[in-house]
Design an enzyme around this catalytic site. Structure first.
Site, short mmCIF file in Angstrom:
data_model
loop_
_atom_site.label_atom_id
_atom_site.label_comp_id
_atom_site.label_asym_id
_atom_site.label_seq_id
_atom_site.Cartn_x
_atom_site.Cartn_y
_atom_site.Cartn_z
N SER A 1 -1.47 -4.50 -6.11
CA SER A 1 -1.57 -5.75 -6.87
C SER A 1 -2.06 -6.85 -5.94
O SER A 1 -1.55 -7.00 -4.84
CB SER A 1 -0.20 -6.16 -7.42
OG SER A 1 0.41 -5.10 -8.06
N GLY B 1 0.84 -1.20 0.00
CA GLY B 1 0.00 0.00 0.00
C GLY B 1 0.87 1.24 0.00
O GLY B 1 1.19 1.79 1.04
N GLU C 1 13.59 -4.52 -5.25
CA GLU C 1 12.42 -4.55 -6.11
C GLU C 1 12.79 -4.27 -7.55
O GLU C 1 12.13 -4.71 -8.47
CB GLU C 1 11.43 -3.50 -5.59
CG GLU C 1 10.12 -3.54 -6.31
CD GLU C 1 9.25 -2.34 -5.97
OE1 GLU C 1 9.33 -1.84 -4.85
OE2 GLU C 1 8.51 -1.92 -6.86
#
Lengths: 381, 352, 381, 352
Positions: free
Chosen positions: C164, C130, C248
């Protein structure tokens, strides 16, 4: 969206194209000149310019009373295409024909027109452009060269840089600060014609990365310029200069600077019977065709006095990338060994194209500056 | 890299920093010979880094040499260092005697050079530095197959020529030039030498890419436009990011290629590296020049000493056309049912 | 210049790769899953995730006391490559494995680790992220979702978007404003774990352009979050979040999202004996190899705790362009008719790749943001 | 364009603006039929714009039709307008009777359709809108050459399918379907029809490009980031310039292509245009999505209705692969000694 006209050449225009081509082929065969990539910048040959002048092919669109032919912009477009496609050495008279003439026609005094234009059309009077200054870069309005008013004229001090062919040229149209710098740096600038052989003018070559001499720095040390050499309105130089830009940016010279190499590539692929290579090369023709439609459409609108700053900037930004792509595409399709003095044409054209390519997207407005201009234009529409 | 290897690289880099500047490269491009650079390398025994100890060298490996070749690109070093040292690699790998002289080489698939009765004849174009060096190591067609031959360039007619970077690339004509030494080589050996030579050029190109990148970063800090340093403009930042990306990818490609060569497993690494570096050369030269704008295309600025080398070197030796063909042939023949299996295979191919 | 290590896989690592591959091939053959492009985002399959958990392949590098295997980062790299190369549906556990685990390991409390990690490794506990909020775009620090301190915890109000798989996930790690907005918007943000099944949480699907459901908007209406769900230090959320980004951005998922299509392309060219096409395709392998070296090098440095923000951003910006290029290159080499429900694999992979490609250079930091980051980094070096 | 032509375009554009919005396209993509759109075009006699007056049409030309096809792309119009009108072009150009019904067509080099004893058999994939229309005009192999045939789709088995834009692209199976009308055509005619069909797709794509460009310009004015409208960011400006360039080049390419077709001289213009438009489609779709960022990949936003059409249409009909091959063949055969001569030649080729 911008809508541009399509142009279908008339039979007379087709005829004119063939006439120019035949003339150039004849002189190519005779050895009057040698095909060269980027010849409009790097091919300065006063003898050739005189020959072109004799043909009536400088100032083609200008009024007859100044020695012009009063032909259409499209005729001039065709003429220019033929010069570039065969890489003819047109650099000496290039700026006078492309920029100075139209500028004088629009803003010059009758006296200036009568004095300069007939000389220009004969191919005997060349102009440099004095716009950039040391360190100005893309910030063209940051002009430091200044003119001080004196009796009967102006005294100029300062310097201009990147002036193409100043060493072959007789005069330069310069952008000069004629009023002290105020709040807006675009105000107080004027266009003055400076005699490059006047006292106090020093021309220092700037060697290109190849060692060749195309550019110059021009220094003015108390150079006197008479009042009658001011072009247009005092203080209006920036706006007058902007008006030239659409002409400067949208011509075939933003598409065809490396055309001789493309020609040689296709010929090579044909000789080798390389069908896969030819398929790749045919995509290049599709891009060329797209750009050419755009460029001719802009020429047509310019002739009619329409507003084309944005599409002209697009011809420049996309066209120059296209020109740059030719050597990169060529080397992937045929083996070359680029060399400026090579015997094989493709090797020589590769060398010329590769070494000159970096300048394409810099000169006449960097691509970065053009993107901003286009974006502002389309957002404002 | 081992500490020893790192030390060698540091020593040589220091020499180049001291001895090779813009002006030095300029005068050599105009046709002078940089004796001082040559001499200091010789004095420091750097010309025989990769020659085995029994042959009087430092006993270094190919990977030392390839790391030094990066520096040749990074400093635009205007002497036949690659040529002399690589000629000795050829000699030593085929069991011939190394040479103490300045040397150059010609290793290509198609050479019009033949050997007959102890003499060599033929014309070779684009031989690097031929006019300045003493010996030529060349692949020639013998009566019963390929031969690696050494001839003296005193016995050759040399017609000077140069590449876009004004480096000597001469035409050498041999007419019954006496053989100094010779040995048979196989087609596989020739292929291996072609690959090594291509790897050498890749290493040099990667050095020139590093320098073009460094020059550009520096320029964006120094140059101001519209009242601020140009690295603050997004479009310049995009160029910087592209340049940094190409620099780090090619540098890492060279590291990995060298590691593969050191393990004598150079399956496809030389091919991948060379293809990628040619692409990088294009992107880097274009972006570096675009950021430097007008100043970068002047002879006065040093950028072109690196970009002209990139444009020249990418056309020399086995390049994209050669390697894509090789890779395509191999891909057509592999029996793996999946590309991924092929890509991650670690089978060794050249074991010379 | 950045210098990155080269990585030579050990025999054990090669062995592990083959083991993973055999497992996946077996399940592919069995029909447990179907190869899909961009499967790490769009292939959510909890049953498959549980199967992977049973293999011990979630949290591979984590300490054994939490259920991990204490394997190396390179092992995890290999595992991830194998998943992506075969397009396995790993989306359900993806974010928990890639981000939440490492975050808790670095900043979480022992209680949090003991509670969450064993569930995650079993493939039974999934996390959403989030971070973005409606209208925040690239300006991630402009967080409006706020937490108000109450007894024993926090009351959350606001919303997060582009989360997602929130609809499959059990929890979300959220970036929340726990102090009023001060002078610096990066201050006063904290990371809180929110139970997505808690009272006051509403999950609204955001349909992807294909109509598929991958993303969600998550609304928080007076949601209570107990104090023990704060990750790390209150007010330090921005910095903690940044630390995750190199992980990431640099993984094989920035290179291989469209690999199944490339695989199919090469197979097709081989079947057709198209040598010219194969030459073109081999250039793609060269690019892939270059990116993979870089990505593995970054993984190695990350394992050793080194600083790799810039090369990680480069993997992302160049790698995602590479992924995007695969369908565009494919269509020029073989004829396809892209269709999501196509029988021919290449048609289906073309459809998946083409339709998902726009997101590659947007998600996880747009290319534009990354350029700025890299430039600032290299100029500051 | 003449005033008459401009009027037709304006009328139809107004219809589409009124009747075709995001929601309309959505429901059709989900499988509905947009009867109101069809009806209003029929009421305005726009379905027979290019049909000659003696056949009950408006007597317009191909160029009217091609300009209308741009609007199909620009408004993502979800009805078989191109298909019905183009089927009638085929019928009329070959001297057959035009149809008043909804129709579609299949014109390709390689079709597995044969005609025998007054019936047609074969399976055709990706037939646009087949499930919704009545008639199919198709090229079939006759016993002594090619035939253009009309069959009723009532006599066909139709298996629904769709492209990336969820437009119907059905599989049609004919088993001894009775011929409604038929006529022999030459290979040259087939080539000409393939070219026209490719031109039609190019025109439609150009409309979708225009819309993607317009949506992007609008978005950059509305959207703010870091406190200012995003069109102020240099990288967004670069996208805008790229988009504007592609839009104006493709639009001008279509204008020029249409002018060539109108003069019945479509030497290479259809090829150049199609190749260039496929390239533009790639650049425009990528740039438009990049500027729109996350919002642009949501189903809620309308951008994808245009980009999905671009991605679909570029694979339909004779595309890049077909045309580069054609151009390459022609380039191999031209007798001009220079490329420039070839490019500037205005010889007419198709004279049908």
């Amino acid at each position: 969206m911008f809508s541009l006209p399509t142009v279908q050449f008339t039979d007379e225009q087709e005829q004119f194209r063939l006439e120019v081509r035949a003339f150039l082929q004849e002189h190519l065969a005779k050895g009057t000149f040698k095909t060269k990539c980027d010849s409009w910048l790097s091919g300065s040959d006063p003898a050739f310019s005189k020959l072109i002048g004799e043909q009536g092919w400088i100032g083609l669109t200008w009024p007859k009373k100044y020695g012009g032919q009063e032909r259409s912009t499209i005729d001039r477009y065709i003429l220019t295409e033929e010069f570039l496609a065969v890489g003819a050495p047109v650099a000496a008279h290039w700026f006078a024909d492309r920029q100075t003439g139209p500028l004088l026609m629009r803003f010059g005094t009758e006296e200036q027109r009568e004095f300069f234009l007939p000389k220009i059309v004969k191919g005997e009077c060349y102009f440099g452009i004095g716009l950039s200054e040391p360190n100005s870069g893309s910030d063209l309005a940051s002009v430091k060269t200044r003119a001080e008013k004196v009796d009967g004229g102006w005294i100029i001090n300062g310097s201009k840089t990147w002036t193409s062919n100043a060493h072959d040229a007789h005069y330069a149209v310069t952008l000069i600060r004629t009023e002290p710098l105020g709040e807006k740096k675009h105000d107080g600038l004027s266009q003055l014609i400076i005699d490059l052989h006047a006292e106090g003018v020093t021309i220092v070559p700037i060697k290109y990365l190849t060692g060749e001499h195309h550019f110059n720095e021009v220094f003015f040390d108390n150079v006197f310029v008479p009042d009658n050499m001011v072009v247009g309105t005092l203080g209006n130089g920036w706006k007058q200069g902007l008006a030239e830009l659409a002409f400067e940016r949208s011509g075939p010279e933003r598409i065809l600077s490396t055309f001789p190499l493309l020609d040689e590539l296709i010929a090579g692929l044909k000789r080798q019977g390389d069908a896969a290579g030819m398929k790749e090369a045919s995509k290049v023709l599709s891009r060329l065709w797209g750009l050419r439609n755009l460029s001719i459409g802009v020429a047509k609108v310019l002739e009619e006095g329409g507003e084309v700053a944005i599409p002209a900037a697009l011809v420049k930004s996309i066209g120059t990338k296209f020109e740059q792509s030719i050597p990169e595409i060529t080397r992937l399709l045929v083996r070359t060994y680029p060399r400026l003095e090579a015997e094989r044409r493709i090797d020589r054209f590769m060398a010329e194209s590769t070494l000159h390519a970096p300048g394409f997207t810099i000169r006449g407005g960097t691509s970065e500056v053009l993107y901003g201009m286009v974006a502002k234009g389309v957002v404002g529409q | 890299m081992s500490e020893m290897k790192e030390m060698i690289v540091n020593v040589v880099e220091k020499i180049f920093k001291d001895k090779v500047d813009k002006e030095k490269v300029d005068v050599v491009e105009e046709g002078k010979w940089a004796e001082d650079v040559w001499q200091v390398l010789q004095d420091n025994e750097m010309l025989a880094v990769a020659v085995s100890e029994e042959n009087g060298g430092a006993g270094g490996d190919l990977d030392d040499l390839l790391n030094l070749y990066r520096l040749i690109g990074k400093y635009a070093v205007p002497i036949p260092f690659v040529e002399t040292t690589f000629a000795n690699v050829l000699l030593e790998k085929t069991g011939l005697n190394v040479t103490q002289e300045k040397a150059t080489y010609a290793v290509e698939e198609q050479l019009n050079v033949s050997i007959d009765n102890g003499t060599v004849s033929g014309t070779i174009v684009n031989v690097p530095w031929a006019r300045y060096v003493d010996e030529l190591v060349v692949v020639a067609a013998g009566t019963s197959g390929l031969e690696l031959v050494q001839v003296s360039l005193k016995d050759a007619a040399i017609s000077p020529n140069m590449n876009l970077a004004c480096e000597p690339r001469d035409t050498v004509t041999l007419v019954h030039a006496p053989v100094q030494q010779q040995t048979k080589i196989t087609n596989e050996q020739l292929e291996y030498f072609i690959a090594l030579e291509s790897a050498a050029k890749s290493a040099a190109m990667s050095g020139a890419i590093d320098k073009a990148y460094e020059l550009t970063v520096r320029y964006t800090k120094e140059r101001e436009q519209f009242g601020r340093p140009i690295h603050r403009f997004q479009l310049v930042q995009q160029h910087l990011a592209n340049l940094a990306g190409e620099a780090v990818i090619t540098s890492s490609a060279i590291d990995n290629m060298i590691a593969s060569i050191a393990q004598k497993c150079l399956q496809n690494e030389v091919a991948y590296t060379r293809i990628r570096i040619e692409e990088a050369a294009k992107i880097v030269a274009a972006s570096a020049h675009q950021v430097h704008a007008a100043i970068g295309v002047t002879h006065e600025h040093s950028l072109h000493q690196y970009t002209r080398r990139l444009w020249s070197w990418r056309e020399e030796g086995a390049g994209e056309a050669y390697w894509t063909k090789q890779l395509a042939n191999r891909l057509m023949e592999v029996e793996d049912d999946s590309l991924w299996g092929y890509l991650t295979r670690t089978e060794k191919v050249f074991q010379l």
